[in-house]
Design a protein around this motif. Sequence first.
Motif, PDB file in Angstrom:
ATOM      1  N   CYS A  21       6.066 -24.057  88.173  1.00 59.61           N
ATOM      2  CA  CYS A  21       5.541 -23.573  86.899  1.00 59.61           C
ATOM      3  C   CYS A  21       6.591 -22.743  86.169  1.00 59.61           C
ATOM      4  N   TYR A  22       7.245 -21.831  86.888  1.00 58.65           N
ATOM      5  CA  TYR A  22       8.300 -21.026  86.272  1.00 58.65           C
ATOM      6  C   TYR A  22       9.439 -21.923  85.790  1.00 58.65           C
ATOM      7  N   ARG A  23       9.735 -22.970  86.528  1.00 61.70           N
ATOM      8  CA  ARG A  23      10.776 -23.917  86.125  1.00 61.70           C
ATOM      9  C   ARG A  23      10.378 -24.623  84.841  1.00 61.70           C
ATOM     10  N   ASP A  24       9.156 -25.161  84.820  1.00 64.27           N
ATOM     11  CA  ASP A  24       8.708 -25.980  83.692  1.00 64.27           C
ATOM     12  C   ASP A  24       8.412 -25.147  82.445  1.00 64.27           C
ATOM     13  N   ARG A  25       7.784 -24.020  82.627  1.00 65.80           N
ATOM     14  CA  ARG A  25       7.342 -23.215  81.491  1.00 65.80           C
ATOM     15  C   ARG A  25       8.418 -22.279  80.967  1.00 65.80           C
ATOM     16  N   ASP A  26       9.158 -21.643  81.905  1.00 64.24           N
ATOM     17  CA  ASP A  26      10.085 -20.590  81.515  1.00 64.24           C
ATOM     18  C   ASP A  26      11.552 -20.955  81.668  1.00 64.24           C
ATOM     19  N   GLU A  32      15.571 -17.912  90.943  1.00 63.36           N
ATOM     20  CA  GLU A  32      15.009 -16.851  90.106  1.00 63.36           C
ATOM     21  C   GLU A  32      13.506 -16.708  90.323  1.00 63.36           C
ATOM     22  N   SER A  33      12.816 -17.838  90.411  1.00 62.97           N
ATOM     23  CA  SER A  33      11.364 -17.760  90.588  1.00 62.97           C
ATOM     24  C   SER A  33      10.992 -17.216  91.958  1.00 62.97           C
ATOM     25  N   MET A  59       4.748 -30.596  99.855  1.00 63.34           N
ATOM     26  CA  MET A  59       5.949 -30.473  99.042  1.00 63.34           C
ATOM     27  C   MET A  59       6.857 -31.692  99.178  1.00 63.34           C
ATOM     28  N   PHE A  60       6.817 -32.343 100.329  1.00 60.68           N
ATOM     29  CA  PHE A  60       7.703 -33.466 100.603  1.00 60.68           C
ATOM     30  C   PHE A  60       7.117 -34.803 100.159  1.00 60.68           C
ATOM     31  N   LEU A  61       5.859 -34.804  99.760  1.00 65.74           N
ATOM     32  CA  LEU A  61       5.182 -36.044  99.398  1.00 65.74           C
ATOM     33  C   LEU A  61       5.264 -36.380  97.914  1.00 65.74           C
ATOM     34  N   ASP A  62       5.558 -35.396  97.081  1.00 64.10           N
ATOM     35  CA  ASP A  62       5.556 -35.595  95.634  1.00 64.10           C
ATOM     36  C   ASP A  62       6.923 -35.217  95.082  1.00 64.10           C
ATOM     37  N   PRO A  63       7.628 -36.159  94.443  1.00 68.16           N
ATOM     38  CA  PRO A  63       8.960 -35.852  93.917  1.00 68.16           C
ATOM     39  C   PRO A  63       8.962 -34.753  92.847  1.00 68.16           C
ATOM     40  N   TYR A  64       7.818 -34.484  92.234  1.00 68.33           N
ATOM     41  CA  TYR A  64       7.714 -33.423  91.228  1.00 68.33           C
ATOM     42  C   TYR A  64       8.204 -32.088  91.786  1.00 68.33           C
TER      43      TYR A  64
END
Length: 89
Positions: A21-26, A32-33, A59-64
């Motif tokens: 979320c911090y990556r995508d939004r900010d 840093e996050s 975390m390892f199942l979704d490339p997102y």
Amino acid sequence: MQFTANATLIIEIEDVNAMCCYRDRDGYTFEESLRFEILLQDFILTPSCILAIDFPAEMFLDPYYEAEKIMDAVQHVIQELYTAPRSIY
């Protein structure tokens, strides 16, 4: 994030979601996050207080989630603890 009695840092899926979320939004890096989350949760970290790190399987199942980048970021921030003259978190 949680610590176990055997000095394991457990990264939960909620922590990973927050980092994304911090990556995508900010536009924060994962490093840093993670630093922000450590401060937000009032963790007192010192060198050698973490002997192992567990990551959520999801975390390892979704490339997102960019699992490799998150793992590298966590390792980097933990390594900072070992090279810092005193706890910076």
